[in-house]
Structures are given as C-alpha cells and as structure tokens.
Design a protein around this motif. Structure first.
Motif, PDB file in Angstrom:
ATOM      1  N   GLY A 118       0.599  -1.380   0.056  1.00 38.63           N
ATOM      2  CA  GLY A 118      -0.104   0.015  -0.154  1.00 38.63           C
ATOM      3  C   GLY A 118       0.913   1.267   0.042  1.00 38.63           C
ATOM      4  O   GLY A 118       2.087   1.049   0.089  1.00 38.63           O
ATOM      5  N   GLY A 119       0.199   2.395   0.034  1.00 38.65           N
ATOM      6  CA  GLY A 119       1.051   3.679   0.013  1.00 38.65           C
ATOM      7  C   GLY A 119       1.042   4.224  -1.314  1.00 38.65           C
ATOM      8  O   GLY A 119       0.975   5.381  -1.287  1.00 38.65           O
ATOM      9  N   ALA A 141       0.226   2.662  -5.680  1.00 37.17           N
ATOM     10  CA  ALA A 141      -0.282   1.648  -6.187  1.00 37.17           C
ATOM     11  C   ALA A 141       0.851   0.398  -6.780  1.00 37.17           C
ATOM     12  O   ALA A 141       1.820   0.597  -6.957  1.00 37.17           O
ATOM     13  CB  ALA A 141      -0.723   2.036  -7.691  1.00 37.17           C
ATOM     14  N   ALA A 186      -3.573  -2.263  -0.233  1.00 36.45           N
ATOM     15  CA  ALA A 186      -4.376  -1.701   0.490  1.00 36.45           C
ATOM     16  C   ALA A 186      -4.249  -0.276   0.268  1.00 36.45           C
ATOM     17  O   ALA A 186      -3.281   0.186  -0.505  1.00 36.45           O
ATOM     18  CB  ALA A 186      -4.055  -1.769   1.789  1.00 36.45           C
ATOM     19  N   TRP A 187      -5.342   0.530   0.301  1.00 28.96           N
ATOM     20  CA  TRP A 187      -5.375   1.805   0.349  1.00 28.96           C
ATOM     21  C   TRP A 187      -5.713   2.480   1.431  1.00 28.96           C
ATOM     22  O   TRP A 187      -6.706   2.041   2.298  1.00 28.96           O
ATOM     23  CB  TRP A 187      -6.322   2.289  -0.671  1.00 28.96           C
ATOM     24  CG  TRP A 187      -6.839   3.882  -0.765  1.00 28.96           C
ATOM     25  CD1 TRP A 187      -5.931   4.771  -1.577  1.00 28.96           C
ATOM     26  CD2 TRP A 187      -7.752   4.506  -0.154  1.00 28.96           C
ATOM     27  NE1 TRP A 187      -6.369   5.969  -1.083  1.00 28.96           N
ATOM     28  CE2 TRP A 187      -7.621   5.793  -0.217  1.00 28.96           C
ATOM     29  CE3 TRP A 187      -8.651   3.936   0.763  1.00 28.96           C
ATOM     30  CZ2 TRP A 187      -8.422   6.792   0.289  1.00 28.96           C
ATOM     31  CZ3 TRP A 187      -9.757   5.070   1.402  1.00 28.96           C
ATOM     32  CH2 TRP A 187      -9.507   6.236   1.003  1.00 28.96           C
ATOM     33  N   GLY A 188      -5.100   3.685   1.743  1.00 28.21           N
ATOM     34  CA  GLY A 188      -5.544   4.430   2.984  1.00 28.21           C
ATOM     35  C   GLY A 188      -4.795   5.703   3.047  1.00 28.21           C
ATOM     36  O   GLY A 188      -3.826   5.828   2.294  1.00 28.21           O
ATOM     37  N   MET A 189      -4.798   6.467   3.930  1.00 27.32           N
ATOM     38  CA  MET A 189      -4.056   7.691   4.114  1.00 27.32           C
ATOM     39  C   MET A 189      -4.033   7.941   5.725  1.00 27.32           C
ATOM     40  O   MET A 189      -4.859   7.584   6.335  1.00 27.32           O
ATOM     41  CB  MET A 189      -4.646   8.636   3.410  1.00 27.32           C
ATOM     42  CG  MET A 189      -5.981   9.121   3.729  1.00 27.32           C
ATOM     43  SD  MET A 189      -7.002   9.940   2.543  1.00 27.32           S
ATOM     44  CE  MET A 189      -5.786  11.346   2.290  1.00 27.32           C
ATOM     45  N   THR A 193     -10.832  13.147  -0.318  1.00 24.97           N
ATOM     46  CA  THR A 193      -9.386  12.278   0.057  1.00 24.97           C
ATOM     47  C   THR A 193      -8.489  13.054  -0.741  1.00 24.97           C
ATOM     48  O   THR A 193      -7.296  12.814  -0.707  1.00 24.97           O
ATOM     49  CB  THR A 193      -9.254  10.869  -0.317  1.00 24.97           C
ATOM     50  OG1 THR A 193      -9.990  10.670  -1.820  1.00 24.97           O
ATOM     51  CG2 THR A 193     -10.446  10.176   0.562  1.00 24.97           C
ATOM     52  N   LEU A 231      -8.230   3.188  -7.710  1.00 26.73           N
ATOM     53  CA  LEU A 231      -7.715   4.436  -7.836  1.00 26.73           C
ATOM     54  C   LEU A 231      -7.138   4.826  -9.123  1.00 26.73           C
ATOM     55  O   LEU A 231      -6.574   4.161  -9.834  1.00 26.73           O
ATOM     56  CB  LEU A 231      -6.783   4.652  -6.589  1.00 26.73           C
ATOM     57  CG  LEU A 231      -6.781   4.883  -5.302  1.00 26.73           C
ATOM     58  CD1 LEU A 231      -5.878   5.710  -4.689  1.00 26.73           C
ATOM     59  CD2 LEU A 231      -8.265   5.781  -5.378  1.00 26.73           C
ATOM     60  N   LYS A 254       6.858   9.162  -2.393  1.00 26.29           N
ATOM     61  CA  LYS A 254       6.242   9.058  -3.352  1.00 26.29           C
ATOM     62  C   LYS A 254       6.548  10.326  -4.435  1.00 26.29           C
ATOM     63  O   LYS A 254       7.158  11.155  -4.118  1.00 26.29           O
ATOM     64  CB  LYS A 254       4.600   9.584  -2.968  1.00 26.29           C
ATOM     65  CG  LYS A 254       3.951   8.590  -2.056  1.00 26.29           C
ATOM     66  CD  LYS A 254       2.761   8.845  -1.441  1.00 26.29           C
ATOM     67  CE  LYS A 254       2.467   7.714  -0.245  1.00 26.29           C
ATOM     68  NZ  LYS A 254       1.253   7.952   0.301  1.00 26.29           N
TER      69      LYS A 254
HETATM   70  P1  AMP Z   1      -0.249   9.175   3.353  1.00 24.96           P
HETATM   71  O1  AMP Z   1      -1.030  10.007   4.175  1.00 24.96           O
HETATM   72  O2  AMP Z   1       1.229   9.341   3.098  1.00 24.96           O
HETATM   73  O3  AMP Z   1      -0.125   7.639   3.791  1.00 24.96           O
HETATM   74  O4  AMP Z   1      -0.807   9.152   1.822  1.00 24.96           O
HETATM   75  C1  AMP Z   1      -1.763   8.794   1.352  1.00 24.96           C
HETATM   76  C2  AMP Z   1      -2.129   8.654  -0.054  1.00 24.96           C
HETATM   77  O5  AMP Z   1      -1.212   7.852  -0.586  1.00 24.96           O
HETATM   78  C3  AMP Z   1      -3.397   8.346  -0.585  1.00 24.96           C
HETATM   79  O6  AMP Z   1      -4.427   9.605  -0.521  1.00 24.96           O
HETATM   80  C4  AMP Z   1      -3.328   7.759  -2.008  1.00 24.96           C
HETATM   81  O7  AMP Z   1      -2.992   8.967  -2.879  1.00 24.96           O
HETATM   82  C5  AMP Z   1      -2.074   7.253  -1.812  1.00 24.96           C
HETATM   83  N1  AMP Z   1      -1.926   5.780  -1.688  1.00 24.96           N
HETATM   84  C6  AMP Z   1      -2.101   5.233  -0.620  1.00 24.96           C
HETATM   85  N2  AMP Z   1      -2.672   3.783  -1.057  1.00 24.96           N
HETATM   86  C7  AMP Z   1      -2.416   3.813  -2.314  1.00 24.96           C
HETATM   87  C8  AMP Z   1      -2.648   2.581  -3.341  1.00 24.96           C
HETATM   88  N3  AMP Z   1      -2.997   1.265  -3.063  1.00 24.96           N
HETATM   89  N4  AMP Z   1      -2.795   2.652  -4.525  1.00 24.96           N
HETATM   90  C9  AMP Z   1      -2.430   3.948  -4.962  1.00 24.96           C
HETATM   91  N5  AMP Z   1      -2.385   5.189  -4.123  1.00 24.96           N
HETATM   92  C10 AMP Z   1      -2.246   5.086  -2.722  1.00 24.96           C
END
Ligand code: AMP
Length: 536
Positions: A297-298, A300, A319-322, A411, A425, A519
């Motif tokens: 995650g973090g 793609a 996984a996706w999250g922030m 988001t 995404l 990133k």
């Molecule tokens: P952070 O708060 O530093 O963890 O960054 C969160 C951001 O990372 C998200 O809003 C997405 O833009 C990106 N992100 C997190 N997971 C993914 C994923 N699996 N695929 C693509 N982008 C992701």
C-alpha cells in the motif's frame, strides 16, 4: 423501555490491548534486529512490563495526560513499548518521520509542542541539527546509545522504575497518537488519533479480508512505525498475539534473512520495499521468502509485482488508505467469484485497491460538482470521499472541520467504485490531466510506461496546450545501462491506453522528485518544468 441496556462498561482504551496481549499471549516473541546488527528477543509480557515502567518514568518527569511525547525511530521493541507506555499514562505519542525536510521537522515538533523526544542513535545528527530550533522539547532520551556513551539510555531510564503502575483512566475519545501528513504544499497537518478510533481501526483490521491475523501469524512490518501508525499493525498484532519481527534497518538482505530465519508468514510495505527485495533475490539467486501473504500500500502496486508474488504462492493484499484514515480504508482480498477467476483476472482485480473494511464508507462524486454522487458502475471516475469512526474530522489545532456536514472527507484521490465494492484508484485530484474537457489519468500512463523493460520510473504531468487546455508529458528515468527512445515509449503505450491519452512528449531525466514518504512529488516536478513548452 427507555435508557441504557444492561451490559458492562468497557471503555475503548488501548490499554486493554496491551493488557490482553500480556494476559493471553505473554510468551509470544518480539524480535528486533538493531541498527548495529545485534538482535534481541522479548515478548508481549515484557513489553507490558516495560510500558508500565515507561509510564511511571514519564510521570516522574512531570509529563501529564494530554501532553505530547515524540519518537523519532525505526521499528523495534523499545519503540513498541513507547506506543503503549505513552498512551498508558494518558499521553499522546507523536511519531516523527525522520525523513521530513528540516523546516518540516522544525514545524511539526514545535506545532505539536512535544515535551520529550525519544530517538534512535542513527538520528543523532538530526537531533544535533534541530535541538536549538525545537523550542518545547525538555528531555532527549536515546533508544540505543553506543556502549560507553554518556547519553541518557532508554533501558536505564525505564530500568529505574519498578513497574508497579495502574494505567491512567480517561475517556474513550481522548487522544493517544499524533501523526503529521507530509503534504507537498504548505505545512504538514497533524492527525490526532483517539483511543477509540485506534481500537476500532485495529479491531476491524484483524479480519481475514484485511490483515488476517491470528496467534500463528509471524509478521515483519517494513512500513515504518513513524509513517501512518505503521498501518495500525502493532495494535492489531497485540490483539491477536502476533509474533513481530522488527528490523531497524531496511536492507533487503537483512529483511529476507530475517523472514527465512524467523518463519515470517506476512509482511507489509510500500511497493519500493518489495521491489528492493525482488532485486536482491535476482542478484543473489535466492528464492523469495516463503510468506503466506504480502500487504502492499501507500502507492499503487504494479502489475509485475502482483504477478510475481502470486506466482510464488503469496496472497497479495493491496491496500489503500491515508494518514487521515488511521490509515486503513480498503484492502484487497478474494471476492465471491475468486475461485472461478483465471490467473490474469485475479491479477487484474488485485491491481485495484480492494474493498472497504467494516466501518469505512466510500463514495465518489463528480470532480466538477461535488454534490453529485456517482454510480458504482465500474466506469464513472470521480473524487473519492470517505467517512467512518477512524476517519479524520478536524486537523490538530485547526479552527474548522475537514469534513462536510454529513461527515464526508475529501481524500484528494480520484477513483472508480465497482459494483462489488472494489475501489480502483486512478489519480490524485491535483494530478489528473484535463485535455479537451476530458480527464486523463496520469497514474495509468505512468503504470503502463513502467511496464517497459527499460523504464525505471515515469511521471506524467499536464502541460498547457492552446487547443486542448492540457496535454500529457511523460518524464522517464531509464534503467541503468538500458536505452529506449521517446517514440519507442509511445509505441509501447499505444495498445495500453486510449489513443488520445498518449503523451505529446516523452522527456528523459536523471531523476524524478519524491516526497519525504517516497511518493512522486508532482508539485516539484511541475515546478521544475514550469517553463516547459510543447513543440509546435
Ligand atoms: P499518506 O497519508 O502519506 O499515507 O498518503 C496517502 C495517499 O497515498 C493516498 O491519498 C493515496 O493518494 C496514496 N495511496 C495510498 N495507498 C495507495 C494505493 N494502494 N494505490 C495508490 N495510491 C495509494
């Protein structure tokens, strides 16, 4: 009949988590590979004892409930002790990302008003550099000073306490952890997690369609404890009695050795971590460690990575999250039709970001009209919004809420929702390229370009165009010793993306700028090429 039900009071405070781990999983090991190469073994019972000693020692320093206490450290058992020790005395642990730039480090520690800083000896140069600029830090305590050093050592400091301590009582919604986002514009913003939100997040994350933790799990979390609460893994791991294997260094050889030797069953990290492990295995001829699952995650997860892990028999949990979502929002796991899917279909599904875990609600809205909700049809792409009990309401010390009246948090991501709930995404709202009134996904262009064997990294940005408003330009870093030309890249992309998405220019560069969390920084790239003009 009005009034409450007749069940017991049990505050959702994370002291329950460490108490449970010590009661039910006391002997389950916590292994640490330290920066100097040494290794130590402890267990949940001793982590509990040390967390109580730490809480006592903090009180002896005059730290009070609600005060912020910072850590600047890699993953190790003493950092784990701090997660529970600080929360246990009612404090708020601020996990500082040592990779932030100097002015960001200055800003966040002062903004958080941290009173104590715990740090790894490896970060002594940062402490020396910043000490005069951090106005609120009264005590510096080193986790791993070299033998004979005159620094105050964590083990000695907690060792002076007897551990006879009762956790501070408080409210469920008291804060327990503070994490700053490392946004590319403006100052970083603080996200203040609560005992309750942390507990919900960790609890939901245990399920088979998320982390899939049980007492036989052996986890090596590569995702740092200073980034987005290490995806909540230390809390979930304590709930389930997971054996943790921590490494304070992120060298692929060390990680692979530890995985093989300690019987690691699962790991979690950003795509670059997995890439580095592949490269190490290829260079040395060793097999990938025999994991059951891998959480990515973090950013793609690229197709080749998913394919390689799946071919090795490793379940991919994309996984996706922030930081603002504690951070887990969605996790990829087998869908109802999984058994009937071909390998290619499974890979295609795993490239998407998975489905919301219980507690998370998602919706997409029109990019130009945020009041218009889009259908979950697997086609409509829009601004991704989220809400739930572990989603931010307001940034730390902010005057206004970060959500709308119904609790939706925007988001900044752009995505498509599929009928089975899968999130795909496609971009960041600030990075989508608008050409002739239609949206082009910069991320899809980049992912497609990265499939070329000579491309190490690619980033697409929109450049002004008199007729189309914007057109994509692709910046490419070639792999060392490899050659590829602009036309070849365009030809390669031509059967992978729509014809009108093809970049108007491909430029080769030595490097692409990154943020402190690794990133691609489109903002810096756009700044660097602010004067770039497309040829007529
Ligand atoms: P952070 O708060 O530093 O963890 O960054 C969160 C951001 O990372 C998200 O809003 C997405 O833009 C990106 N992100 C997190 N997971 C993914 C994923 N699996 N695929 C693509 N982008 C992701």
């Amino acid at each position: 009949m009005a009034g409450l039900g007749a069940m017991q009071d049990w505050k959702m405070r994370i002291t329950h988590v460490i108490d449970h781990a010590a009661r039910e999983h006391a002997t389950r090991e916590i292994v640490t590979h330290w920066a100097d190469g040494s290794e130590t073994r402890t267990n949940w019972g001793e982590i509990h004892r040390d967390a109580r000693r730490m809480a006592q020692a903090l009180e002896a320093l005059g730290i009070e409930p609600g005060d912020r206490v910072a850590s600047m450290a890699m993953n190790h058992s003493r950092h784990l002790v701090s997660w529970f020790g600080v929360a246990g005395m009612g404090g708020v642990l601020h996990t500082v990302n040592p990779r932030l730039f100097e002015d960001q480090l200055e800003y966040i520690v002062n903004h958080a008003e941290d009173r104590v800083l715990f740090y790894d000896a490896a970060f002594q140069p940062i402490v020396d550099l910043m000490r005069d600029r951090w106005s609120t830090v009264e005590h510096y305590i080193c986790y791993d000073p070299a033998p004979g050093s005159d620094l105050l050592a964590f083990e000695d400091w907690i060792g002076a306490q007897d551990g006879d301590y009762a956790w501070v009582d408080g409210e469920e919604r008291d804060p327990c952890m503070l994490c700053y986002t490392s946004g590319t514009t403006g100052h970083p913003k603080g996200v203040l997690y609560e005992h309750r939100s942390t507990m919900f997040h960790a609890w939901s994350g245990l399920q088979p369609s998320a982390h899939d933790f049980d007492p036989s799990t052996v986890m090596l979390p590569v995702v740092p404890m200073f980034h987005a609460a290490s995806w909540g893994l230390p809390y979930g791991g304590a709930m389930a009695g997971v054996k943790f294997v921590f490494s304070a260094v992120n060298e692929p050889q060390v990680l692979c050795d530890l995985m093989d030797r300690e019987g690691v069953t699962t790991s979690a990290g950003v795509p670059t971590v997995w890439l580095a492990m592949f490269q190490h295995c290829d260079a040395t001829g060793r097999d990938l460690p025999k994991l059951d699952s891998a959480t990515i995650g973090g950013s793609a997860a690229p197709q080749f990575m998913i394919e390689r892990l799946m071919k090795a028999g490793i379940k991919v949990q994309h996984a996706w999250g922030m930081t603002e979502t504690s951070p887990i929002g969605t996790v990829g796991s087998p869908t109802a039709d999984w058994a009937r899917m071909s390998f290619e279909e499974k890979v295609a599904k795993s490239r998407m970001q998975g489905r919301p875990i219980f507690g998370i609600e998602l919706r997409t809205v029109d990019l130009d009209d945020r009041t218009k909700e889009l259908p979950r049809d697997g086609e409509s792409s829009g601004a991704l919004q989220v809400r739930g009990p572990w989603v931010i309401k307001r940034y730390f010390k902010a005057e206004e809420d970060a959500v709308d009246a119904e609790g939706w948090f925007d988001t900044g991501d752009v995505g498509i929702l599929h009928p089975d709930g899968t999130l795909q995404l496609t971009d960041r709202t600030k990075d989508v390229i608008k050409s002739g009134g239609e949206w082009i996904s910069s991320v899809e262009l980049e992912n497609a370009a990265c499939g070329h064997p000579a491309v190490a990294e690619a980033a697409a940005i929109g450049v002004h165009h008199p007729q189309w408003d914007e057109r994509p330009v692709l910046f490419v870093v070639r792999k060392e010793g490899q050659d590829v030309g602009a036309q070849e890249v365009v030809n390669f992309l031509s059967d992978k993306v729509a014809k009108w998405w093809l970049p108007d220019a491909v430029e080769f560069v030595d490097d692409i700028p990154h943020t402190a969390t690794g990133k691609i920084s489109k903002k810096d790239l756009r700044d660097r090429f602010a004067d770039y003009r497309l040829a007529d």
